[in-house]
Design a protein around this motif. Structure first.
Motif, PDB file in Angstrom:
ATOM      1  N   LEU A   1     -36.873  17.818   4.250  1.00 18.17           N
ATOM      2  CA  LEU A   1     -36.755  18.569   2.999  1.00 18.17           C
ATOM      3  C   LEU A   1     -35.539  18.141   2.176  1.00 18.17           C
ATOM      4  CD1 LEU A   1     -38.416  20.824   1.694  1.00 18.17           C
ATOM      5  CD2 LEU A   1     -36.909  22.474   2.790  1.00 18.17           C
ATOM      6  N   LYS A   2     -34.370  18.149   2.795  1.00 20.66           N
ATOM      7  CA  LYS A   2     -33.135  17.813   2.076  1.00 20.66           C
ATOM      8  C   LYS A   2     -33.158  16.369   1.599  1.00 20.66           C
ATOM      9  CE  LYS A   2     -28.105  17.909   2.567  1.00 20.66           C
ATOM     10  NZ  LYS A   2     -26.963  18.225   3.485  1.00 20.66           N
ATOM     11  N   GLU A   3     -33.527  15.471   2.498  1.00 23.21           N
ATOM     12  CA  GLU A   3     -33.573  14.051   2.154  1.00 23.21           C
ATOM     13  C   GLU A   3     -34.598  13.789   1.057  1.00 23.21           C
ATOM     14  OE1 GLU A   3     -34.662   9.751   4.289  1.00 23.21           O
ATOM     15  OE2 GLU A   3     -34.785  11.626   5.438  1.00 23.21           O
ATOM     16  N   ARG A   4     -35.751  14.454   1.155  1.00 21.27           N
ATOM     17  CA  ARG A   4     -36.815  14.206   0.183  1.00 21.27           C
ATOM     18  C   ARG A   4     -36.431  14.693  -1.205  1.00 21.27           C
ATOM     19  NH1 ARG A   4     -43.129  15.203   1.329  1.00 21.27           N
ATOM     20  NH2 ARG A   4     -42.287  15.080   3.439  1.00 21.27           N
ATOM     21  N   ARG A   5     -35.793  15.841  -1.256  1.00 17.42           N
ATOM     22  CA  ARG A   5     -35.366  16.356  -2.552  1.00 17.42           C
ATOM     23  C   ARG A   5     -34.430  15.375  -3.244  1.00 17.42           C
ATOM     24  NH1 ARG A   5     -34.515  22.567  -0.425  1.00 17.42           N
ATOM     25  NH2 ARG A   5     -36.603  23.340  -0.957  1.00 17.42           N
ATOM     26  N   GLU A   6     -33.516  14.784  -2.463  1.00 16.59           N
ATOM     27  CA  GLU A   6     -32.585  13.811  -3.039  1.00 16.59           C
ATOM     28  C   GLU A   6     -33.325  12.541  -3.464  1.00 16.59           C
ATOM     29  OE1 GLU A   6     -29.140  11.881  -4.334  1.00 16.59           O
ATOM     30  OE2 GLU A   6     -29.696  13.991  -4.088  1.00 16.59           O
ATOM     31  N   MET A   7     -34.265  12.085  -2.646  1.00 17.14           N
ATOM     32  CA  MET A   7     -35.045  10.889  -2.986  1.00 17.14           C
ATOM     33  C   MET A   7     -35.832  11.103  -4.273  1.00 17.14           C
ATOM     34  SD  MET A   7     -36.454   9.838   0.817  1.00 17.14           S
ATOM     35  CE  MET A   7     -37.413   8.426   0.255  1.00 17.14           C
ATOM     36  N   ILE A   8     -36.447  12.271  -4.396  1.00 22.11           N
ATOM     37  CA  ILE A   8     -37.224  12.578  -5.597  1.00 22.11           C
ATOM     38  C   ILE A   8     -36.320  12.634  -6.818  1.00 22.11           C
ATOM     39  CG2 ILE A   8     -38.518  14.439  -6.741  1.00 22.11           C
ATOM     40  CD1 ILE A   8     -39.900  14.946  -4.044  1.00 22.11           C
ATOM     41  N   ARG A   9     -35.138  13.219  -6.646  1.00 28.45           N
ATOM     42  CA  ARG A   9     -34.195  13.285  -7.777  1.00 28.45           C
ATOM     43  C   ARG A   9     -33.804  11.881  -8.241  1.00 28.45           C
ATOM     44  NH1 ARG A   9     -29.268  12.515  -9.097  1.00 28.45           N
ATOM     45  NH2 ARG A   9     -28.684  11.751  -7.021  1.00 28.45           N
ATOM     46  N   VAL A  10     -33.501  11.003  -7.280  1.00 28.31           N
ATOM     47  CA  VAL A  10     -33.086   9.632  -7.616  1.00 28.31           C
ATOM     48  C   VAL A  10     -34.220   8.870  -8.291  1.00 28.31           C
ATOM     49  CG1 VAL A  10     -32.405   7.411  -6.630  1.00 28.31           C
ATOM     50  CG2 VAL A  10     -31.319   9.509  -5.821  1.00 28.31           C
ATOM     51  N   ILE A  11     -35.437   9.009  -7.773  1.00 29.63           N
ATOM     52  CA  ILE A  11     -36.584   8.293  -8.349  1.00 29.63           C
ATOM     53  C   ILE A  11     -36.856   8.770  -9.768  1.00 29.63           C
ATOM     54  CG2 ILE A  11     -39.087   7.975  -8.187  1.00 29.63           C
ATOM     55  CD1 ILE A  11     -38.748   7.991  -5.126  1.00 29.63           C
ATOM     56  N   LYS A  12     -36.827  10.072  -9.986  1.00 29.08           N
ATOM     57  CA  LYS A  12     -37.059  10.598 -11.336  1.00 29.08           C
ATOM     58  C   LYS A  12     -35.993  10.105 -12.310  1.00 29.08           C
ATOM     59  CE  LYS A  12     -39.646  14.830 -10.324  1.00 29.08           C
ATOM     60  NZ  LYS A  12     -39.654  16.314 -10.392  1.00 29.08           N
ATOM     61  N   GLU A  13     -34.764  10.048 -11.833  1.00 30.33           N
ATOM     62  CA  GLU A  13     -33.671   9.552 -12.669  1.00 30.33           C
ATOM     63  C   GLU A  13     -33.884   8.075 -12.995  1.00 30.33           C
ATOM     64  OE1 GLU A  13     -29.230   8.821 -11.431  1.00 30.33           O
ATOM     65  OE2 GLU A  13     -29.467  10.955 -11.915  1.00 30.33           O
ATOM     66  N   ASN A  14     -34.342   7.309 -12.010  1.00 33.28           N
ATOM     67  CA  ASN A  14     -34.618   5.886 -12.208  1.00 33.28           C
ATOM     68  C   ASN A  14     -35.750   5.677 -13.200  1.00 33.28           C
ATOM     69  OD1 ASN A  14     -34.432   3.047 -11.672  1.00 33.28           O
ATOM     70  ND2 ASN A  14     -36.182   3.238 -10.292  1.00 33.28           N
ATOM     71  N   ILE A  15     -36.816   6.468 -13.074  1.00 35.72           N
ATOM     72  CA  ILE A  15     -37.949   6.369 -14.001  1.00 35.72           C
ATOM     73  C   ILE A  15     -37.491   6.672 -15.421  1.00 35.72           C
ATOM     74  CG2 ILE A  15     -40.130   7.471 -14.692  1.00 35.72           C
ATOM     75  CD1 ILE A  15     -40.753   7.792 -11.704  1.00 35.72           C
ATOM     76  N   HIS A  16     -36.653   7.695 -15.559  1.00 34.25           N
ATOM     77  CA  HIS A  16     -36.141   8.068 -16.886  1.00 34.25           C
ATOM     78  C   HIS A  16     -35.345   6.920 -17.499  1.00 34.25           C
ATOM     79  CE1 HIS A  16     -34.590  10.540 -20.126  1.00 34.25           C
ATOM     80  NE2 HIS A  16     -33.349  10.249 -19.763  1.00 34.25           N
ATOM     81  N   GLU A  17     -34.491   6.288 -16.697  1.00 34.95           N
ATOM     82  CA  GLU A  17     -33.686   5.165 -17.206  1.00 34.95           C
ATOM     83  C   GLU A  17     -34.562   3.979 -17.582  1.00 34.95           C
ATOM     84  OE1 GLU A  17     -30.857   4.403 -14.151  1.00 34.95           O
ATOM     85  OE2 GLU A  17     -29.638   6.183 -14.577  1.00 34.95           O
ATOM     86  N   LEU A  18     -35.573   3.695 -16.767  1.00 35.41           N
ATOM     87  CA  LEU A  18     -36.488   2.595 -17.063  1.00 35.41           C
ATOM     88  C   LEU A  18     -37.269   2.850 -18.351  1.00 35.41           C
ATOM     89  CD1 LEU A  18     -37.854   1.896 -13.463  1.00 35.41           C
ATOM     90  CD2 LEU A  18     -36.499   0.315 -14.856  1.00 35.41           C
ATOM     91  N   GLU A  19     -37.696   4.093 -18.544  1.00 24.78           N
ATOM     92  CA  GLU A  19     -38.440   4.432 -19.754  1.00 24.78           C
ATOM     93  C   GLU A  19     -37.556   4.335 -20.996  1.00 24.78           C
ATOM     94  OE1 GLU A  19     -40.076   8.225 -18.679  1.00 24.78           O
ATOM     95  OE2 GLU A  19     -41.964   7.336 -17.974  1.00 24.78           O
ATOM     96  N   LEU A  20     -36.278   4.692 -20.841  1.00 25.95           N
ATOM     97  CA  LEU A  20     -35.344   4.524 -21.957  1.00 25.95           C
ATOM     98  C   LEU A  20     -35.163   3.051 -22.295  1.00 25.95           C
ATOM     99  CD1 LEU A  20     -32.503   7.113 -21.139  1.00 25.95           C
ATOM    100  CD2 LEU A  20     -34.215   7.259 -22.957  1.00 25.95           C
ATOM    101  N   LYS A  21     -35.033   2.224 -21.267  1.00 32.08           N
ATOM    102  CA  LYS A  21     -34.876   0.780 -21.478  1.00 32.08           C
ATOM    103  C   LYS A  21     -36.119   0.191 -22.132  1.00 32.08           C
ATOM    104  CE  LYS A  21     -33.664  -3.459 -18.969  1.00 32.08           C
ATOM    105  NZ  LYS A  21     -33.367  -4.050 -17.630  1.00 32.08           N
ATOM    106  N   LYS A  22     -37.274   0.622 -21.656  1.00 30.88           N
ATOM    107  CA  LYS A  22     -38.532   0.155 -22.250  1.00 30.88           C
ATOM    108  C   LYS A  22     -38.624   0.577 -23.712  1.00 30.88           C
ATOM    109  CE  LYS A  22     -43.531   0.787 -21.910  1.00 30.88           C
ATOM    110  NZ  LYS A  22     -44.623   1.501 -21.211  1.00 30.88           N
ATOM    111  N   GLY A  23     -38.246   1.819 -23.998  1.00 30.14           N
ATOM    112  CA  GLY A  23     -38.281   2.307 -25.376  1.00 30.14           C
ATOM    113  C   GLY A  23     -37.362   1.516 -26.289  1.00 30.14           C
ATOM    114  N   ALA A  24     -36.174   1.159 -25.777  1.00 37.10           N
ATOM    115  CA  ALA A  24     -35.234   0.359 -26.567  1.00 37.10           C
ATOM    116  C   ALA A  24     -35.822  -1.016 -26.868  1.00 37.10           C
ATOM    117  CB  ALA A  24     -33.909   0.225 -25.816  1.00 37.10           C
TER     118      ALA A  24
END
Length: 203
Positions: A171-194
């Protein structure tokens, strides 16, 4: 001769723009692949089963939140109803104000009717709600609940037909993994948008 240089410069600039546009397009294709990979991993993490112990901990979290929400939604308003006269129809002129001494004594003596207004744990409910116990006694009964769950078999938690590869991180590890992945997706989408904005400007 000057016109020739200008022409060559224009051709060179045009070629540079073409190269830049292709670079941006290739970059975005690579970003899209990264996003797709990240989303696939995220989907698996969100759907994969928890290890048994983490499921037990998650159940306790649900019960804890249920207790807290019941306190906020039912018990505290019930106490407020007693405190500000909302529970006593015959004293309607005092609604919203704290109980006066006279009203308190009238309630204690039974002059205001029976004591249904004291039903603050399950207000306006025809059936008892288990969250009453959780809200009032959760810290007391938590060890007992955990002990009961420890005596239960994995099959009782639904793990009888689950293969190991369907079980993800804790549970604890997965929550952190999901947070990191979502943050990574957000950054990638920003880069793609730019990149898309640059491509639009170059068109």
């Amino acid at each position: 001769m000057e016109n020739g240089n200008q022409f060559d410069d224009a051709i060179s600039a045009y070629e540079n723009i073409k190269i830049l546009k292709q670079t941006l397009k290739s970059d975005n294709e690579a970003i899209e692949l990264e996003i797709a990979k990240a989303k696939k991993e995220l989907a698996w993490l969100q759907k994969a089963y928890l290890p048994l112990q983490d499921l037990k901990d998650g159940i306790m979290e649900i019960l804890t939140i249920g207790a807290e929400s019941y306190e906020m939604a039912s018990i505290r308003p019930g106490i407020t109803g007693l405190a500000v006269n909302a529970a006593w129809g015959s004293k309607s002129e005092q609604f919203g104000s704290p109980l006066r001494y006279e009203t308190l004594e009238d309630a204690l003596s039974g002059k205001l009717g029976d004591h249904t207004a004291c039903q603050i744990f399950t207000p306006q409910k025809s059936q008892f709600d288990d969250r009453v116990f959780l809200s009032l006694l959760f810290k007391t009964i938590e060890p007992t609940l955990r002990e009961i769950m420890e005596r239960m078999t994995p099959e009782e938690f639904g793990y009888g037909g689950i293969s190991p590869n369907e079980i993800g991180p804790g549970l604890k590890e997965r929550r952190e993994m999901i947070r990191v992945i979502k943050e990574n997706i957000h950054e990638l989408e920003l880069k793609k948008g730019a990149n898309v904005q640059k491509l639009t400007a170059l068109s």
